[in-house]
Write a protein that holds these residues in place. Structure first.
Motif, PDB file in Angstrom:
ATOM      1  N   SER A  48      -3.589   7.614  -1.968  1.00  0.00           N
ATOM      2  CA  SER A  48      -2.615   6.555  -2.240  1.00  0.00           C
ATOM      3  C   SER A  48      -1.267   6.730  -1.530  1.00  0.00           C
ATOM      4  N   ALA A  92      -1.100   3.479   0.677  1.00  0.00           N
ATOM      5  CA  ALA A  92      -0.550   2.358  -0.111  1.00  0.00           C
ATOM      6  C   ALA A  92       0.550   1.656   0.678  1.00  0.00           C
ATOM      7  N   ASP A 147       5.699  -5.508  -4.353  1.00  0.00           N
ATOM      8  CA  ASP A 147       4.524  -6.160  -4.944  1.00  0.00           C
ATOM      9  C   ASP A 147       4.816  -7.652  -5.174  1.00  0.00           C
ATOM     10  N   ILE A 149      -5.777   3.382  -9.314  1.00  0.00           N
ATOM     11  CA  ILE A 149      -5.874   2.252  -8.375  1.00  0.00           C
ATOM     12  C   ILE A 149      -4.661   1.330  -8.475  1.00  0.00           C
ATOM     13  N   MET A 150      -3.984   1.346  -9.661  1.00  0.00           N
ATOM     14  CA  MET A 150      -2.762   0.542  -9.784  1.00  0.00           C
ATOM     15  C   MET A 150      -1.646   1.096  -8.891  1.00  0.00           C
ATOM     16  N   SER A 151      -1.736   2.391  -8.567  1.00  0.00           N
ATOM     17  CA  SER A 151      -0.691   3.010  -7.745  1.00  0.00           C
ATOM     18  C   SER A 151      -0.887   2.677  -6.271  1.00  0.00           C
ATOM     19  N   MET A 152      -2.084   2.190  -5.942  1.00  0.00           N
ATOM     20  CA  MET A 152      -2.392   1.955  -4.534  1.00  0.00           C
ATOM     21  C   MET A 152      -2.220   0.474  -4.192  1.00  0.00           C
ATOM     22  N   ASN A 153      -1.019   0.130  -3.767  1.00  0.00           N
ATOM     23  CA  ASN A 153      -0.758  -1.259  -3.381  1.00  0.00           C
ATOM     24  C   ASN A 153      -1.383  -1.546  -2.024  1.00  0.00           C
ATOM     25  N   SER A 181       2.638  -7.016  -1.311  1.00  0.00           N
ATOM     26  CA  SER A 181       1.503  -6.126  -1.566  1.00  0.00           C
ATOM     27  C   SER A 181       1.065  -6.339  -3.018  1.00  0.00           C
ATOM     28  N   HIS A 200      -1.747  -4.770  -6.395  1.00  0.00           N
ATOM     29  CA  HIS A 200      -2.708  -3.788  -6.876  1.00  0.00           C
ATOM     30  C   HIS A 200      -3.624  -4.429  -7.907  1.00  0.00           C
ATOM     31  N   GLU A 209      -8.948  -7.605  -6.605  1.00  0.00           N
ATOM     32  CA  GLU A 209      -9.351  -7.379  -8.012  1.00  0.00           C
ATOM     33  C   GLU A 209     -10.830  -7.735  -8.192  1.00  0.00           C
TER      34      GLU A 209
END
Lengths: 116, 236
Positions: free
Chosen positions: A23, A27, A32, B53-57, B65, B67, B191
């Motif tokens: 990540s 990432a 976001d 997986i939420m940390s991986m934008n 971006s 997640h 998602e």
């Protein structure tokens, strides 16, 4: 935990660990969806740091980083730590629920016995 | 989609806390009746996976971006939206307290958006899409219905966040919905793909861990015969 369930847990944790390690490298650093919307519609909100972070709470690993270590390694360690904290919380909550259920069942059995 | 502190007035945060805690009360009650030695490890590992997986934008067009959320995925795996609520609430709590991802004051709003809307929309949209009347018309297969439900769930969760922002005086309603909805239409594709991969993998590797394969849910899921009225309704 039986053997086959253990396999799922090991597999799931392994996948989560791989994601946590990758990540910080892959990432996106773009804001976001919510951050990007705020930048378009209310840019002052994003610039005014006091408003975005009013200081109600200071997270120890803010922004998924361990500031004492820093860099990608700090990011990876923060994520791995978080992963195990989440698992611990989930198992802890489940244990509380199970204990509560057991004590309620014991109360019902006691009540039945006293009725008899 | 994690709303930070300061985006919503405190008095509104308090209302969202009350609503979220009400849902969490029922989610705990579901957990007490439905979690057992077999599915507790699955819940824990799903929570850990969702956290990771939420940390991986992933980058999406127009400089943003996004997640995965995973609420619909948990709800579908356990065949209950309450499972999604409790799983996401635990992940969001750790993220807010330890990592500053999502505010502490806005925790209730985040639970409502990602946990409650994500789980309930994901689960009931999936139920509707696999129903012979609607699913039959659209000719959606088992996994397409899972993916579409997950996609709609994250889209509506984002729209709910935009409405909360409007109520809090942070964004205008129309543009807020346009931007939040627009970004999350794209994030929803990610998602949907991940949700289908996880459900498909579990179905292949450990079908017994998918609640739709349990005896009491199996008839209800059977697309060829359609939903069955049974005495023992699936627990929701």
């Amino acid at each position: 935990m039986n053997r086959s369930t253990k396999g799922v847990v090991i597999g799931g944790v392994a996948v989560a660990l791989i994601i946590a390690i990758l990540s910080p490298y892959i990432a996106s650093t773009n804001p976001d969806g919510l951050g990007a919307t705020a930048e378009h519609l209310n840019p002052a909100l994003m610039k005014d740091n006091d408003f975005v972070n009013p200081g109600y709470w200071h997270a120890p690993f803010n922004n998924y980083e361990i500031w004492q270590i820093g860099g990608k390694l700090g990011g990876i360690l923060a994520l791995v730590l978080g992963l195990f904290i989440v698992m611990g919380v989930a198992l802890g909550v489940s244990e509380i629920i199970k204990r509560k259920k057991r004590s309620e069942e014991a109360k019902i059995i006691d009540a039945k016995r006293s009725d008899a | 989609m994690h709303i930070p502190d300061g985006f919503i007035p405190l008095w509104q945060c308090a209302i969202y806390y009350v609503i979220a805690l009400t849902f969490l009360f029922f989610a705990f009650r579901w957990s007490r009746n439905n979690l057992n030695e077999k599915n507790i490890p699955l819940m824990a590992v799903l929570a850990a996976g969702i956290f990771a997986i939420m940390s991986m934008n992933i980058p999406i067009p127009f400089g943003s971006s996004g997640h995965m959320v995973g609420a619909a995925m948990v709800a579908i795996i356990f065949m209950s939206p309450w499972a999604g609520v409790i799983c996401i609430a635990m992940v969001l709590m750790v993220q807010a307290l330890f990592f500053g991802d999502g505010g502490v004051t806005t925790y209730g709003a985040n639970v409502i958006n990602m946990g409650v809307i994500g789980s309930f929309v994901g689960f009931y949209m999936w139920q509707a899409l696999k129903h012979p009347r609607l699913g039959g018309l659209l000719n959606l297969g088992k996994y397409w219905s899972v993916g579409v439900a997950a996609w709609i769930a994250i889209f509506l969760a984002a729209c709910m966040a935009a409405v909360e922002m409007w109520l809090g005086g942070t964004f205008p309603l129309g543009l807020g919905l346009l931007y939040m909805g627009g970004y999350h239409v794209m994030i929803g594709i990610f998602e949907a793909i991940i949700t289908v991969i996880v459900v498909f993998t579990l179905h292949r590797v450990r079908p017994d861990l998918l609640a739709w394969n349990s005896k009491k849910n199996k008839d209800d899921f059977d697309l060829s015969t359609g939903p069955q009225e049974s005495e023992e309704a699936p627990s929701k």
